[in-house]
Design a protein around this motif. Structure first.
Motif, PDB file in Angstrom:
ATOM      1  N   ARG A   1     -12.523 -23.142  31.424  1.00 18.26           N
ATOM      2  CA  ARG A   1     -11.956 -22.879  32.752  1.00 18.26           C
ATOM      3  C   ARG A   1     -12.092 -21.404  33.108  1.00 18.26           C
ATOM      4  N   ASN A   2     -11.757 -20.548  32.165  1.00 23.08           N
ATOM      5  CA  ASN A   2     -11.907 -19.115  32.424  1.00 23.08           C
ATOM      6  C   ASN A   2     -13.377 -18.725  32.579  1.00 23.08           C
ATOM      7  N   LEU A   3     -14.242 -19.371  31.799  1.00 21.63           N
ATOM      8  CA  LEU A   3     -15.663 -19.055  31.862  1.00 21.63           C
ATOM      9  C   LEU A   3     -16.243 -19.426  33.226  1.00 21.63           C
ATOM     10  N   LEU A   4     -15.863 -20.578  33.747  1.00 19.51           N
ATOM     11  CA  LEU A   4     -16.365 -20.997  35.056  1.00 19.51           C
ATOM     12  C   LEU A   4     -15.837 -20.106  36.173  1.00 19.51           C
ATOM     13  N   GLN A   5     -14.761 -19.405  35.925  1.00 21.69           N
ATOM     14  CA  GLN A   5     -14.220 -18.450  36.900  1.00 21.69           C
ATOM     15  C   GLN A   5     -14.799 -17.052  36.711  1.00 21.69           C
ATOM     16  N   GLY A   6     -15.737 -16.920  35.784  1.00 22.28           N
ATOM     17  CA  GLY A   6     -16.370 -15.633  35.544  1.00 22.28           C
ATOM     18  C   GLY A   6     -15.652 -14.740  34.561  1.00 22.28           C
ATOM     19  N   ASP A   7     -14.654 -15.282  33.866  1.00 22.05           N
ATOM     20  CA  ASP A   7     -13.891 -14.499  32.892  1.00 22.05           C
ATOM     21  C   ASP A   7     -14.354 -14.866  31.494  1.00 22.05           C
ATOM     22  N   LEU A   8     -15.083 -13.953  30.850  1.00 18.33           N
ATOM     23  CA  LEU A   8     -15.580 -14.204  29.504  1.00 18.33           C
ATOM     24  C   LEU A   8     -14.587 -13.806  28.419  1.00 18.33           C
ATOM     25  N   GLY A   9     -13.475 -13.206  28.820  1.00 19.81           N
ATOM     26  CA  GLY A   9     -12.455 -12.829  27.858  1.00 19.81           C
ATOM     27  C   GLY A   9     -12.705 -11.457  27.266  1.00 19.81           C
TER      28      GLY A   9
ATOM     29  N   SER B   1     -13.260  -9.045  23.603  1.00 24.05           N
ATOM     30  CA  SER B   1     -13.658  -9.031  22.206  1.00 24.05           C
ATOM     31  C   SER B   1     -12.486  -8.551  21.362  1.00 24.05           C
ATOM     32  N   LEU B   2     -12.633  -8.607  20.048  1.00 22.68           N
ATOM     33  CA  LEU B   2     -11.558  -8.159  19.176  1.00 22.68           C
ATOM     34  C   LEU B   2     -11.334  -6.656  19.242  1.00 22.68           C
ATOM     35  N   THR B   3     -12.309  -5.934  19.803  1.00 18.32           N
ATOM     36  CA  THR B   3     -12.145  -4.490  19.981  1.00 18.32           C
ATOM     37  C   THR B   3     -11.364  -4.145  21.238  1.00 18.32           C
ATOM     38  N   GLY B   4     -11.052  -5.163  22.058  1.00 14.09           N
ATOM     39  CA  GLY B   4     -10.304  -4.929  23.278  1.00 14.09           C
ATOM     40  C   GLY B   4     -11.165  -4.735  24.511  1.00 14.09           C
ATOM     41  N   ARG B   5     -12.466  -4.672  24.359  1.00 13.45           N
ATOM     42  CA  ARG B   5     -13.364  -4.509  25.509  1.00 13.45           C
ATOM     43  C   ARG B   5     -13.617  -5.852  26.177  1.00 13.45           C
ATOM     44  N   GLN B   6     -13.803  -5.818  27.488  1.00 11.53           N
ATOM     45  CA  GLN B   6     -14.157  -7.022  28.215  1.00 11.53           C
ATOM     46  C   GLN B   6     -15.588  -7.430  27.851  1.00 11.53           C
ATOM     47  N   ILE B   7     -15.754  -8.719  27.525  1.00 10.27           N
ATOM     48  CA  ILE B   7     -17.079  -9.196  27.154  1.00 10.27           C
ATOM     49  C   ILE B   7     -18.040  -9.081  28.328  1.00 10.27           C
ATOM     50  N   GLY B   8     -17.537  -9.276  29.533  1.00 12.51           N
ATOM     51  CA  GLY B   8     -18.373  -9.116  30.714  1.00 12.51           C
ATOM     52  C   GLY B   8     -18.922  -7.705  30.842  1.00 12.51           C
ATOM     53  N   ASP B   9     -18.118  -6.701  30.507  1.00 13.13           N
ATOM     54  CA  ASP B   9     -18.586  -5.316  30.558  1.00 13.13           C
ATOM     55  C   ASP B   9     -19.643  -5.049  29.500  1.00 13.13           C
ATOM     56  N   ILE B  10     -19.461  -5.637  28.308  1.00 14.18           N
ATOM     57  CA  ILE B  10     -20.449  -5.477  27.234  1.00 14.18           C
ATOM     58  C   ILE B  10     -21.794  -6.061  27.655  1.00 14.18           C
TER      59      ILE B  10
ATOM     60  N   VAL C   1     -18.929 -16.196  20.898  1.00 16.40           N
ATOM     61  CA  VAL C   1     -18.878 -17.367  21.778  1.00 16.40           C
ATOM     62  C   VAL C   1     -19.230 -16.969  23.208  1.00 16.40           C
ATOM     63  N   GLY C   2     -18.749 -15.811  23.668  1.00 10.81           N
ATOM     64  CA  GLY C   2     -19.041 -15.376  25.028  1.00 10.81           C
ATOM     65  C   GLY C   2     -20.516 -15.112  25.249  1.00 10.81           C
ATOM     66  N   ILE C   3     -21.147 -14.395  24.309  1.00 11.17           N
ATOM     67  CA  ILE C   3     -22.575 -14.101  24.454  1.00 11.17           C
ATOM     68  C   ILE C   3     -23.401 -15.374  24.379  1.00 11.17           C
ATOM     69  N   VAL C   4     -23.087 -16.238  23.412  1.00 13.19           N
ATOM     70  CA  VAL C   4     -23.855 -17.476  23.257  1.00 13.19           C
ATOM     71  C   VAL C   4     -23.703 -18.367  24.484  1.00 13.19           C
ATOM     72  N   SER C   5     -22.521 -18.421  25.071  1.00 15.11           N
ATOM     73  CA  SER C   5     -22.313 -19.231  26.270  1.00 15.11           C
ATOM     74  C   SER C   5     -23.202 -18.766  27.418  1.00 15.11           C
ATOM     75  N   VAL C   6     -23.310 -17.452  27.582  1.00 14.31           N
ATOM     76  CA  VAL C   6     -24.184 -16.923  28.631  1.00 14.31           C
ATOM     77  C   VAL C   6     -25.644 -17.208  28.309  1.00 14.31           C
ATOM     78  N   LEU C   7     -26.015 -17.093  27.035  1.00 11.69           N
ATOM     79  CA  LEU C   7     -27.391 -17.382  26.642  1.00 11.69           C
ATOM     80  C   LEU C   7     -27.740 -18.848  26.865  1.00 11.69           C
ATOM     81  N   VAL C   8     -26.765 -19.729  26.682  1.00 13.42           N
ATOM     82  CA  VAL C   8     -27.000 -21.152  26.954  1.00 13.42           C
ATOM     83  C   VAL C   8     -27.365 -21.355  28.414  1.00 13.42           C
ATOM     84  N   VAL C   9     -26.646 -20.678  29.306  1.00 11.73           N
ATOM     85  CA  VAL C   9     -26.941 -20.784  30.737  1.00 11.73           C
ATOM     86  C   VAL C   9     -28.349 -20.270  31.026  1.00 11.73           C
ATOM     87  N   VAL C  10     -28.731 -19.152  30.378  1.00  7.45           N
ATOM     88  CA  VAL C  10     -30.068 -18.590  30.578  1.00  7.45           C
ATOM     89  C   VAL C  10     -31.141 -19.584  30.132  1.00  7.45           C
TER      90      VAL C  10
END
Length: 312
Positions: A75-83, A85-94, A281-290
């Motif tokens: 649900r969050n992914l479809l809204q553009g929120d990748l969550g 990382s454990l370092t506290g950075r937004q996965i979308g920013d990475i 999981v966030g990176i792989v999910s985006v790669l799946v879409v690609v």
């Protein structure tokens, strides 16, 4: 054509949910201590455990809890929120910082593959059994036999360190010239495969009945090759290039790691090494879409080149 595209889109949806579910399960399901799995090898304090429990809904246990967390992630992914990382950075920013570098690298590799691989494959197919044909087959066989994990350090040492023709590493903000050598290395395997595939396809079509018919009508060889042979020969090549573009856009972990390129593959490797589950999981999910979008484009081009495909 519309029904053909809709059918492929439905298949993409099923593939997306199936792939992300498998990746999510591999990272988070069946762990004895899911919080420790999220944190990797680092110790977890009571405050961190309470925060992670609430953030990732780990208070829900069993299979119901797993699917609750998975669908909450989707649900969050479809809204553009990748969550985060454990370092506290937004996965979308990475990914926003990594994608431009990987796209440049992939475009260089794909350009080398198309310009050199496909062109040489067409010439080798036309001049079958010639010196050029035998030489390219031998050269591509050598390239295919050498894995990237060996080819990349050799190219880096010879062309970057010893002869200093290219920068040995790309650095934090690489320009086109710094990515040229990694792009050639990344595209070398694709180039060799595309060359051999194009050569085989062209050689087979030159022996087809419709080519003999065209020759009997008096058509010149250049027109036969450019109008008739190339279109039919490009069908398997386009399929390969489309899938390969998805691979290149995903970022080659080995190439980006050897040349210190801060792309998607480099970040994925670092996330796996540090056991950063949310980032993996966030990176792989985006790669799946690609991959899925690349395959959809290939299917559409396939149907355009061969109209029989869309009616199957």
């Amino acid at each position: 054509m519309v029904r053909f595209i809709l059918r492929r889109l439905l298949q993409m949806v099923l593939a997306f949910f199936g792939t992300t579910l498998i990746v999510y399960a591999l990272m988070f399901a069946g762990q004895g201590d899911p919080i420790q799995a999220l944190a990797g090898e680092r110790p977890v304090t009571d405050a961190q455990r309470a925060y992670l429990t609430e953030k990732f809904h780990l208070d829900r246990t069993g299979i119901d809890g797993f699917f609750y967390r998975y669908f909450d992630y989707i649900r969050n992914l479809l809204q553009g929120d990748l969550g985060e990382s454990l370092t506290g950075r937004q996965i979308g920013d990475i990914l926003a910082a990594a994608w431009p570098v990987t796209i440049k690298l992939a475009l260089i590799a794909m350009t080398v593959t198309v310009l050199v691989g496909v062109t040489a494959g067409v010439l080798a197919g036309i001049r079958r059994a010639s010196i050029f044909d035998n030489s390219t087959l031998l050269l591509t066989l050598v390239v295919l036999a050498v894995p990237t994990i060996v080819l990349a350090p050799i190219a880096q040492y010879l062309l970057g360190v010893r002869w200093q023709l290219f920068p040995p590493t790309a650095g934090a903000d690489p320009d086109f010239y710094a990515l040229l050598l990694p792009g050639i290395v990344l595209g070398s395997l694709s180039l060799a495969t595309a060359l051999r595939l194009t050569r085989t396809s062209v050689a087979e079509n030159l022996r087809a009945d419709y080519v003999r018919t065209a020759r009997s009508k008096g058509l010149v060889k250049r027109r036969i090759v450019s109008v008739h042979v190339l279109r039919n020969s490009l069908i398997p090549v386009v399929t390969f290039l489309g899938v390969e573009l998805g691979n290149l856009m995903g970022g080659a972990i080995i190439t980006e790691g050897v040349f210190n390129i801060p792309g998607v593959g480099f970040n994925l490797f670092r996330a796996i090494r540090t056991e950063d589950g949310p980032l993996v999981v966030g990176i792989v999910s985006v790669l799946v879409v690609v991959y899925l979008v690349a395959n959809l484009v290939v299917d559409v081009l396939y149907a355009v080149l061969d109209p029989r495909i869309r009616y199957e």
